[in-house]
Design an enzyme around this catalytic site. Sequence first.
Site, PDB file in Angstrom:
ATOM      1  N   HIS A   1       0.822  -1.209   0.000  1.00  0.00           N
ATOM      2  CA  HIS A   1       0.000   0.000   0.000  1.00  0.00           C
ATOM      3  C   HIS A   1       0.856   1.259   0.000  1.00  0.00           C
ATOM      4  O   HIS A   1       1.987   1.269   0.477  1.00  0.00           O
ATOM      5  CB  HIS A   1      -1.043  -0.006   1.127  1.00  0.00           C
ATOM      6  CG  HIS A   1      -0.555   0.296   2.507  1.00  0.00           C
ATOM      7  ND1 HIS A   1      -1.186  -0.191   3.630  1.00  0.00           N
ATOM      8  CD2 HIS A   1       0.471   1.037   2.991  1.00  0.00           C
ATOM      9  CE1 HIS A   1      -0.562   0.237   4.708  1.00  0.00           C
ATOM     10  NE2 HIS A   1       0.452   0.991   4.347  1.00  0.00           N
TER      11      HIS A   1
ATOM     12  N   GLU B   1      -5.045   0.440  -0.311  1.00  0.00           N
ATOM     13  CA  GLU B   1      -4.801  -0.977  -0.115  1.00  0.00           C
ATOM     14  C   GLU B   1      -4.864  -1.728  -1.452  1.00  0.00           C
ATOM     15  O   GLU B   1      -5.360  -1.195  -2.447  1.00  0.00           O
ATOM     16  CB  GLU B   1      -5.853  -1.546   0.853  1.00  0.00           C
ATOM     17  CG  GLU B   1      -5.897  -0.839   2.223  1.00  0.00           C
ATOM     18  CD  GLU B   1      -4.740  -1.230   3.156  1.00  0.00           C
ATOM     19  OE1 GLU B   1      -3.669  -1.644   2.665  1.00  0.00           O
ATOM     20  OE2 GLU B   1      -4.920  -1.128   4.388  1.00  0.00           O
TER      21      GLU B   1
HETATM   22  C1  GLP Z   1       1.402   3.156   7.099  1.00  0.00           C
HETATM   23  C2  GLP Z   1       1.067   4.496   6.409  1.00  0.00           C
HETATM   24  C3  GLP Z   1       1.832   4.620   5.151  1.00  0.00           C
HETATM   25  C4  GLP Z   1       3.255   4.228   5.469  1.00  0.00           C
HETATM   26  C5  GLP Z   1       3.348   2.743   5.644  1.00  0.00           C
HETATM   27  C6  GLP Z   1       4.708   2.227   6.084  1.00  0.00           C
HETATM   28  O1  GLP Z   1       0.292   2.368   7.253  1.00  0.00           O
HETATM   29  N1  GLP Z   1      -0.309   4.742   6.130  1.00  0.00           N
HETATM   30  O2  GLP Z   1       1.721   5.913   4.626  1.00  0.00           O
HETATM   31  O3  GLP Z   1       4.080   4.583   4.400  1.00  0.00           O
HETATM   32  O4  GLP Z   1       2.297   2.281   6.448  1.00  0.00           O
HETATM   33  O5  GLP Z   1       4.902   2.286   7.469  1.00  0.00           O
HETATM   34  P1  GLP Z   1       6.260   1.948   8.173  1.00  0.00           P
HETATM   35  O6  GLP Z   1       7.249   2.994   7.718  1.00  0.00           O
HETATM   36  O7  GLP Z   1       5.983   2.056   9.633  1.00  0.00           O
HETATM   37  O8  GLP Z   1       6.684   0.604   7.729  1.00  0.00           O
END
Ligand code: GLP
Length: 246
Positions: free
Chosen positions: A135, A140
Amino acid sequence: MKIVVKKDKLEAAKYAARLLADELKANPETVFGLATGRTMEPLYAELCEIYKAEKLDFSKAVSFNLDEYAGLPGSDVNSYRAYMQMNLFDHVNFKSTNLPDGVAPDAEAEAVRYDNAIKAAGLDIQLLGIGNNGHIGFNEPGTAFDSRTRHVKLTDATIEQNQGLFPKPEDMPRYAFTMGIGTIMEAKKIILVATGAAKTGILAAAVAGKVTEDVPASVLQNHSNVIIVADEDAAAEVPAELIAAE
Ligand code: GLP
């Protein structure tokens, strides 16, 4: 698509922060699209360091965040507004910062308002992370590539990925606002940052696999100005010939 691989997550964060700082220096009125997540924490820390060391000036720059949890006010410590204040906005001098209002009474109207505001401002540079399921924002798998900003239901995979960040995991909202994929793709430039072994398979699928709505980040293969910044763990399955020599 340019793919840059750095030794570890800190080096990747530094490289990406430098890209954002250079963008601001070249255009003080930059419209930034910003992202949240664990990946971005060292990146924003580094950007705050550059701000101090090089006297960056965000006073003519504005930002729009990718997404926000529905049902959480900006004052809630788990909202993305709070995350942004803590990691970046409280430390630098943006002219204005924007996120969807997680508690807007009419979710549909809020999504349209936010999308229109982004369109009117025009994103110069959009920062993205990537979910373990591919995503971007909270778009999603299965999201249409021409989707606009809207109110969405989160998948089980995303709830699994993010609920550990909530003191009580069951308190994680099940809905969110997200910029649409069509909205994101209108940014002039896109930087996606991926670090850590949890992103290995999905990053390879996004940059080297089929362009498909089943892997939302694969849409970036259709954009003419994308830089992927990864660490060695996340890039482990990206074909070597796609990686830029630095
Ligand atoms: C989250 C956010 C995204 C983000 C992704 C990665 O759910 N909505 O915008 O880029 O998941 O998160 P992480 O950097 O904690 O792996």
